[in-house]
Design a protein around this motif. Structure first.
Motif, PDB file in Angstrom:
ATOM      1  N   VAL A 141     -52.867 -69.358 -11.646  1.00 41.26           N
ATOM      2  CA  VAL A 141     -53.804 -67.986 -12.027  1.00 41.26           C
ATOM      3  C   VAL A 141     -55.276 -67.868 -12.189  1.00 41.26           C
ATOM      4  O   VAL A 141     -55.377 -68.417 -11.184  1.00 41.26           O
ATOM      5  CB  VAL A 141     -53.363 -68.485 -14.364  1.00 41.26           C
ATOM      6  CG1 VAL A 141     -52.026 -67.999 -14.185  1.00 41.26           C
ATOM      7  CG2 VAL A 141     -53.719 -69.654 -14.414  1.00 41.26           C
ATOM      8  N   THR A 142     -56.099 -66.272 -12.442  1.00 40.89           N
ATOM      9  CA  THR A 142     -57.462 -66.492 -12.558  1.00 40.89           C
ATOM     10  C   THR A 142     -58.154 -67.475 -13.372  1.00 40.89           C
ATOM     11  O   THR A 142     -57.550 -68.253 -13.756  1.00 40.89           O
ATOM     12  CB  THR A 142     -57.785 -65.426 -12.540  1.00 40.89           C
ATOM     13  OG1 THR A 142     -57.654 -64.788 -13.770  1.00 40.89           O
ATOM     14  CG2 THR A 142     -57.369 -63.756 -11.254  1.00 40.89           C
ATOM     15  N   LEU A 143     -59.113 -68.124 -13.131  1.00 45.15           N
ATOM     16  CA  LEU A 143     -59.911 -69.125 -13.586  1.00 45.15           C
ATOM     17  C   LEU A 143     -60.180 -68.201 -14.907  1.00 45.15           C
ATOM     18  O   LEU A 143     -60.530 -69.030 -15.513  1.00 45.15           O
ATOM     19  CB  LEU A 143     -61.620 -69.049 -13.041  1.00 45.15           C
ATOM     20  CG  LEU A 143     -62.733 -70.015 -13.712  1.00 45.15           C
ATOM     21  CD1 LEU A 143     -61.851 -71.563 -13.690  1.00 45.15           C
ATOM     22  CD2 LEU A 143     -63.500 -70.150 -13.023  1.00 45.15           C
ATOM     23  N   ARG A 144     -60.687 -67.078 -15.382  1.00 41.76           N
ATOM     24  CA  ARG A 144     -60.710 -66.448 -15.884  1.00 41.76           C
ATOM     25  C   ARG A 144     -59.036 -66.948 -17.048  1.00 41.76           C
ATOM     26  O   ARG A 144     -59.291 -67.525 -18.355  1.00 41.76           O
ATOM     27  CB  ARG A 144     -61.470 -65.378 -16.368  1.00 41.76           C
ATOM     28  CG  ARG A 144     -60.758 -64.989 -17.017  1.00 41.76           C
ATOM     29  CD  ARG A 144     -61.729 -63.242 -17.300  1.00 41.76           C
ATOM     30  NE  ARG A 144     -62.396 -62.300 -18.090  1.00 41.76           N
ATOM     31  CZ  ARG A 144     -63.569 -62.313 -18.574  1.00 41.76           C
ATOM     32  NH1 ARG A 144     -64.384 -62.291 -17.063  1.00 41.76           N
ATOM     33  NH2 ARG A 144     -64.597 -61.709 -19.589  1.00 41.76           N
ATOM     34  N   THR A 145     -58.161 -66.727 -16.377  1.00 41.70           N
ATOM     35  CA  THR A 145     -57.308 -66.718 -17.153  1.00 41.70           C
ATOM     36  C   THR A 145     -56.715 -67.945 -17.620  1.00 41.70           C
ATOM     37  O   THR A 145     -56.755 -68.632 -18.864  1.00 41.70           O
ATOM     38  CB  THR A 145     -55.905 -66.447 -16.248  1.00 41.70           C
ATOM     39  OG1 THR A 145     -55.969 -64.550 -16.294  1.00 41.70           O
ATOM     40  CG2 THR A 145     -54.662 -66.430 -17.313  1.00 41.70           C
ATOM     41  N   ALA A 146     -57.236 -68.615 -17.175  1.00 37.95           N
ATOM     42  CA  ALA A 146     -57.263 -70.378 -17.257  1.00 37.95           C
ATOM     43  C   ALA A 146     -58.203 -70.760 -18.155  1.00 37.95           C
ATOM     44  O   ALA A 146     -57.695 -71.155 -19.164  1.00 37.95           O
ATOM     45  CB  ALA A 146     -57.660 -71.177 -15.843  1.00 37.95           C
ATOM     46  N   GLN A 147     -59.065 -70.379 -18.394  1.00 36.94           N
ATOM     47  CA  GLN A 147     -60.211 -70.156 -18.984  1.00 36.94           C
ATOM     48  C   GLN A 147     -59.755 -70.362 -21.286  1.00 36.94           C
ATOM     49  O   GLN A 147     -59.849 -70.904 -21.652  1.00 36.94           O
ATOM     50  CB  GLN A 147     -61.175 -70.169 -19.126  1.00 36.94           C
ATOM     51  CG  GLN A 147     -62.765 -70.812 -18.011  1.00 36.94           C
ATOM     52  CD  GLN A 147     -63.296 -69.764 -17.890  1.00 36.94           C
ATOM     53  OE1 GLN A 147     -63.087 -68.524 -17.393  1.00 36.94           O
ATOM     54  NE2 GLN A 147     -64.125 -70.542 -16.448  1.00 36.94           N
ATOM     55  N   GLY A 148     -58.729 -69.035 -20.943  1.00 35.33           N
ATOM     56  CA  GLY A 148     -58.381 -68.193 -22.081  1.00 35.33           C
ATOM     57  C   GLY A 148     -57.233 -68.715 -22.935  1.00 35.33           C
ATOM     58  O   GLY A 148     -57.290 -69.321 -23.647  1.00 35.33           O
ATOM     59  N   ILE A 149     -56.320 -69.433 -21.789  1.00 37.33           N
ATOM     60  CA  ILE A 149     -55.335 -69.871 -21.944  1.00 37.33           C
ATOM     61  C   ILE A 149     -55.834 -71.261 -22.716  1.00 37.33           C
ATOM     62  O   ILE A 149     -55.312 -72.124 -23.813  1.00 37.33           O
ATOM     63  CB  ILE A 149     -54.433 -70.867 -20.782  1.00 37.33           C
ATOM     64  CG1 ILE A 149     -53.428 -69.266 -20.708  1.00 37.33           C
ATOM     65  CG2 ILE A 149     -53.095 -71.504 -21.122  1.00 37.33           C
ATOM     66  CD1 ILE A 149     -52.700 -69.126 -19.701  1.00 37.33           C
ATOM     67  N   VAL A 150     -56.943 -72.479 -21.749  1.00 37.66           N
ATOM     68  CA  VAL A 150     -57.229 -73.420 -23.040  1.00 37.66           C
ATOM     69  C   VAL A 150     -57.631 -72.794 -23.836  1.00 37.66           C
ATOM     70  O   VAL A 150     -57.682 -74.059 -24.811  1.00 37.66           O
ATOM     71  CB  VAL A 150     -58.439 -73.858 -21.443  1.00 37.66           C
ATOM     72  CG1 VAL A 150     -58.836 -75.203 -22.022  1.00 37.66           C
ATOM     73  CG2 VAL A 150     -57.573 -75.183 -20.308  1.00 37.66           C
ATOM     74  N   SER A 151     -58.584 -71.935 -23.832  1.00 35.92           N
ATOM     75  CA  SER A 151     -59.276 -71.743 -25.456  1.00 35.92           C
ATOM     76  C   SER A 151     -58.392 -71.313 -26.490  1.00 35.92           C
ATOM     77  O   SER A 151     -58.077 -71.922 -27.407  1.00 35.92           O
ATOM     78  CB  SER A 151     -59.780 -70.751 -24.640  1.00 35.92           C
ATOM     79  OG  SER A 151     -61.116 -71.404 -24.417  1.00 35.92           O
TER      80      SER A 151
END
Length: 108
Positions: free
Chosen positions: A41-51
């Motif tokens: 996934v994109t970095l932004r998507t991964a950041q959102g999932i972690v959040s």
């Protein structure tokens, strides 16, 4: 034998949230950039999932120097009513991704 057609739509049994949780359980010091690469996934998507995972309490995030270290709360139940009687740690056990015990939980 499992046959996969070249025309078949790609899908997996775990969601991206599940994949991120497995990555963090396997490596609590993993960088979000590395999670994104492993999950695809994109970095932004991964950041959102972690959040998302932090927000609902499945993981905790602690800043250590310039890095984040995560802790998985494997005793928590799945969110969907079909699996709610099971803890996420059961899935991590099956996948061999059980988080390592925290330093304060280790005997000795």
């Amino acid at each position: 034998m499992l046959r996969v057609s070249e025309d078949a739509r790609p899908w997996t049994f775990l969601t991206n949230h599940g994949h991120v949780l497995v990555c963090i359980a396997q490596d609590p010091g993993i960088r979000v950039r590395d999670i994104a690469e492993r999950v695809g996934v994109t970095l932004r998507t991964a950041q959102g999932i972690v959040s998302d995972l932090v927000e609902v309490g499945y993981i905790s995030r602690t800043r250590v120097g310039r890095r984040n270290v995560y802790e998985v709360h494997s005793e928590l139940p799945f969110r969907h009513p079909l699996e709610h009687e099971h803890a996420i740690g059961e899935l991590l056990d099956v996948l061999g991704a059980r988080p390592a015990p925290r330093e304060r939980d280790r005997p000795g």
